[in-house]
Design a protein around this motif. Structure first.
Motif, short mmCIF file in Angstrom:
data_model
loop_
_atom_site.label_atom_id
_atom_site.label_comp_id
_atom_site.label_asym_id
_atom_site.label_seq_id
_atom_site.Cartn_x
_atom_site.Cartn_y
_atom_site.Cartn_z
N ASP A 1 12.69 -14.00 41.63
CA ASP A 1 12.50 -12.81 42.45
C ASP A 1 13.80 -12.07 42.76
O ASP A 1 13.93 -11.43 43.80
N GLN A 2 14.74 -12.08 41.82
CA GLN A 2 15.95 -11.28 41.95
C GLN A 2 15.90 -10.12 40.95
O GLN A 2 15.19 -10.19 39.94
N PRO A 3 16.62 -9.04 41.18
CA PRO A 3 16.63 -7.94 40.21
C PRO A 3 17.14 -8.41 38.85
O PRO A 3 18.18 -9.08 38.77
N ALA A 4 16.42 -8.07 37.79
CA ALA A 4 16.85 -8.41 36.43
C ALA A 4 17.85 -7.35 35.96
O ALA A 4 17.55 -6.50 35.12
N SER A 5 19.05 -7.41 36.53
CA SER A 5 20.03 -6.37 36.29
C SER A 5 20.61 -6.46 34.88
O SER A 5 20.81 -7.55 34.34
N GLU A 6 20.83 -5.30 34.29
CA GLU A 6 21.45 -5.15 32.97
C GLU A 6 20.74 -5.99 31.91
O GLU A 6 21.37 -6.59 31.02
N ALA A 7 19.43 -6.05 31.99
CA ALA A 7 18.64 -6.70 30.94
C ALA A 7 18.66 -5.84 29.69
O ALA A 7 18.68 -4.60 29.76
N ASP A 8 18.64 -6.48 28.53
CA ASP A 8 18.57 -5.75 27.27
C ASP A 8 17.13 -5.33 27.02
O ASP A 8 16.20 -6.15 27.11
N VAL A 9 16.95 -4.07 26.64
CA VAL A 9 15.61 -3.50 26.45
C VAL A 9 15.56 -2.80 25.10
O VAL A 9 16.50 -2.10 24.71
N THR A 10 14.46 -3.00 24.39
CA THR A 10 14.20 -2.27 23.16
C THR A 10 12.85 -1.57 23.29
O THR A 10 11.87 -2.18 23.74
N ILE A 11 12.81 -0.31 22.90
CA ILE A 11 11.57 0.46 22.91
C ILE A 11 11.03 0.48 21.49
O ILE A 11 11.62 1.09 20.59
N GLY A 12 9.92 -0.20 21.25
CA GLY A 12 9.36 -0.31 19.92
C GLY A 12 8.29 0.72 19.67
O GLY A 12 7.32 0.82 20.42
N LEU A 13 8.47 1.51 18.60
CA LEU A 13 7.47 2.47 18.14
C LEU A 13 6.82 1.91 16.88
O LEU A 13 7.21 0.87 16.37
N ALA A 14 5.81 2.61 16.38
CA ALA A 14 5.08 2.15 15.20
C ALA A 14 6.05 1.87 14.05
O ALA A 14 6.90 2.72 13.73
N ASP A 15 5.94 0.69 13.46
CA ASP A 15 6.71 0.25 12.30
C ASP A 15 8.15 -0.11 12.60
O ASP A 15 8.90 -0.48 11.70
N ASP A 16 8.60 -0.02 13.85
CA ASP A 16 9.96 -0.43 14.17
C ASP A 16 10.13 -1.93 13.91
O ASP A 16 9.17 -2.70 13.98
N GLN A 17 11.35 -2.33 13.63
CA GLN A 17 11.66 -3.74 13.40
C GLN A 17 12.39 -4.30 14.61
O GLN A 17 13.44 -3.80 15.00
N ILE A 18 11.81 -5.36 15.19
CA ILE A 18 12.40 -6.03 16.35
C ILE A 18 12.72 -7.46 15.95
O ILE A 18 11.82 -8.21 15.56
N MET A 19 13.98 -7.86 16.04
CA MET A 19 14.36 -9.22 15.68
C MET A 19 15.17 -9.84 16.82
O MET A 19 16.08 -9.20 17.36
N THR A 20 14.83 -11.08 17.15
CA THR A 20 15.56 -11.79 18.19
C THR A 20 16.07 -13.12 17.65
O THR A 20 15.51 -13.68 16.71
N LYS A 21 17.14 -13.60 18.26
CA LYS A 21 17.69 -14.92 17.93
C LYS A 21 18.30 -15.49 19.20
O LYS A 21 19.11 -14.83 19.85
#
Length: 591
Positions: free
Chosen positions: A274-294
């Motif tokens: 319950d603390q602010p998730a400050s400076e979290a990394d965000v990606t906005i995914g549109l149709a056919d975008d590639q999102i990869m995490t590791k």
């Protein structure tokens, strides 16, 4: 590597240049009076060997470098002729246009095969090559200060090739408020293309070239000929706007945007505590975008809009009509918000990461400094974007490892055996793959490969089999011999009978048995192994029980198959037995 270079009549060619490449290093040699050459320092792997000589057609062999390999000989016929003329829209030759080589005899082009060949047109826009290979090659035609024509197939012929690349596409315009007509002074300009050849994605937004305008005007230049170009404008307090499809032949074109006011999307993200998730990394995914995490972070292979929450954990972004997904990664947890799910939340608490810690063994000792990978069914699930991810780490000197940011779910964890496309495994080894159940906010403690005994064997080729086999490509799998339930009392070739049987008591019992069988398999460890260059293998830490040895898919490339081999590891005293169980020679059979 040794060999001989001769002409079409078998006469030795002196001073022919034979070259190969490993990473960024070239290995090369010139032939002597007898046409013989020797290249030292070659790596034991599949390699492309290129031979060139004055007045001769360039030649290439792709071979597996091996201690017992035969000489690599070249026969070089007279060089073939290719003549290309690059013209502008006024039919005038374009000097210094580049013929940019892209491929020859396969997709794995290392950009050394045509070293030493002039790539630029003369003052009249003409490029000519009199030592071209006998077959076709692929090149991009790059007009100086103009468009690039990608993936052109070119082969020797008497007729001159004529290419007319378009002039540069320049798109510019003003961005105004639709209601007031005033300039919108601050916005982001993104350009992209649609359905580029050989790309699986429908839209390709060039996010690396995105820029911010502060004067209400924009200008972009495009130099690659694709079916359509697009411009996207993003401004705070307005809906995101996307241009019409712009054709490559439009030259200088003015496209003005009138933005419609709309409140920004704003979501406050909280950590699991319950603390602010400050400076979290965000990606906005549109149709056919590639999102990869590791390891709980977005990788450089993520091709989508990247943002961050502010210090209060709030994400702000311009409103958009098209479907989108918001991916959030933070040291404390993760979240996925889909516009297709309805109204967006004003506040959302992240799901906590799971974590893993443990020790990995090889034989009866901790395995130091080895790669470990976790594969799960957890993570981001999307029908809009192309999403993938994983978790990897290395053990320390004592074989201990930690994975602190893991998606909850079920999967398997073990040593990561790396396979290269052409050469196969980078090491001869094996691994136990342990089942893993990962719970949000909890740490799984596990041991990989402790105890058991080694299993060894050797694959044998069929008699008279003369195709080369790259043993390193084989991926062995060892599973507990757990017989799969078999449907009884149904004609599986009769769809109507199958449908009726599935609703019967026997059908329901069969499906329940399959479910139990799958659940049982998921709790059992499996083993994977690579194969040495002579066809031998060793699988460490196999515990007593009945097992089945199989191979994933590489044998199909050479039209061979491995009949699944069943065997039993007998009980033994203690946790570990260092004496290998030898399966002997295992015969491969033609498909």
């Amino acid at each position: 590597m040794t060999g001989t270079v001769t002409d079409e009549n078998g006469k030795p060619i002196e001073n022919a240049l034979v070259r190969t490449k490993y990473a960024n290093e070239i290995r090369e040699s010139k032939t002597d009076l007898d046409g013989k050459y020797t290249i030292t320092g070659c790596e034991p792997k599949v390699s492309r060997i290129v031979c060139s000589a004055p007045g001769r057609a360039r030649e290439l062999h792709e071979v597996l470098i091996d201690q017992a390999m035969a000489p690599v000989n070249f026969t070089m016929p007279p060089g073939r002729n290719v003549r290309i003329r690059v013209l502008d829209e006024n039919e005038k030759g374009v000097a210094r246009s580049r013929i940019f080589f892209q491929g020859w005899r396969g997709a794995q082009f290392d950009y050394f095969e045509f070293d030493g060949v002039n790539e630029y047109t003369d003052d009249h826009g003409v490029w000519e090559w009199n030592e071209a290979p006998i077959d076709e090659f692929e090149a991009d035609i790059c007009r100086k200060n103009g468009m690039q024509m990608p993936y052109q197939l070119i082969k020797p012929r008497d007729e001159e090739y004529i290419f007319r690349p378009l002039r540069l596409l320049v798109v510019s315009g003003r961005v105004t408020d639709k209601a007031t007509g005033e300039l919108v002074k601050n916005f982001r300009c993104v350009h992209g293309g649609r359905n580029e050849p050989r790309r699986r994605i429908g839209e390709n937004w060039e996010l690396s070239d995105t820029y911010t305008s502060n004067d209400g005007n924009y200008r972009i230049t495009r130099d690659r000929d694709v079916p359509a170009h697009m411009v996207r404008i993003e401004a705070a307090g307005y809906k995101v706007a996307v241009s019409r499809d712009i054709q490559s032949n439009e030259g200088n074109v003015e496209i003005n945007f009138e933005l419609t006011r709309a409140p920004d999307i704003a979501i406050a993200f909280k950590t699991p505590d319950d603390q602010p998730a400050s400076e979290a990394d965000v990606t906005i995914g549109l149709a056919d975008d590639q999102i990869m995490t590791k390891n709980g972070e977005f990788t450089s292979q993520t091709y989508a809009v990247r943002l961050k929450t502010d210090k209060a954990g709030v994400l702000k972004m311009p409103f958009r009509d098209q479907p989108f997904e918001i991916y959030v990664l933070h040291p404390s947890g993760f979240a996925l918000v889909r516009s297709a799910d309805g109204a967006l939340p004003e506040q959302l608490t992240l799901t906590a990461w799971a974590s893993v810690s443990g020790t990995i063994y090889s034989g009866n000792k901790p395995a130091a400094n080895v790669r470990i990978a976790l594969y799960t069914n957890g993570g981001f699930m999307s029908e809009l974007c192309r999403v993938s991810g994983g978790s990897q780490t290395k053990s320390d000197g004592n074989g201990m490892f930690v994975m602190p940011r893991v998606f909850p779910g079920t999967g398997r964890i073990g040593r990561n055996i790396v396979y290269m496309h052409d050469d196969g495994a980078t090491e001869v080894t094996s691994t136990q793959q342990m089942p893993a159940t990962l719970v949000a906010g909890e740490t799984l403690t596990t041991e990989i490969g402790r105890g058991g005994r080694p299993i060894v064997g050797k694959f044998v080729l069929p008699p008279d089999f003369n195709r080369p086999v790259i043993w390193g490509k084989l991926r062995l799998e060892l599973e507990t011999d757990l017989p799969q339930p078999i449907p009884i009392g149904v004609d599986r070739d009769d769809p109507q009978a199958v449908a009726k049987w599935q609703q019967s008591k026997k059908g329901r019992e069969f499906h329940a048995a399959i479910f139990d069988w799958q659940a049982r398999k998921a709790t059992l460890p499996t083993f994977e192994a690579s194969v040495d260059r002579d066809g031998t293998f060793r699988i460490d830490n196999v515990t007593p029980g009945k097992f089945v040895l199989s191979e994933w898919s590489a044998l199909r490339e050479v039209q061979l198959s491995l009949t699944p081999r069943s065997f039993e590891v007998p009980e033994f005293e203690g946790d570990y037995n260092e004496t290998p169980l030898d399966l002997g020679k295992i015969k491969l059979v033609p498909q």
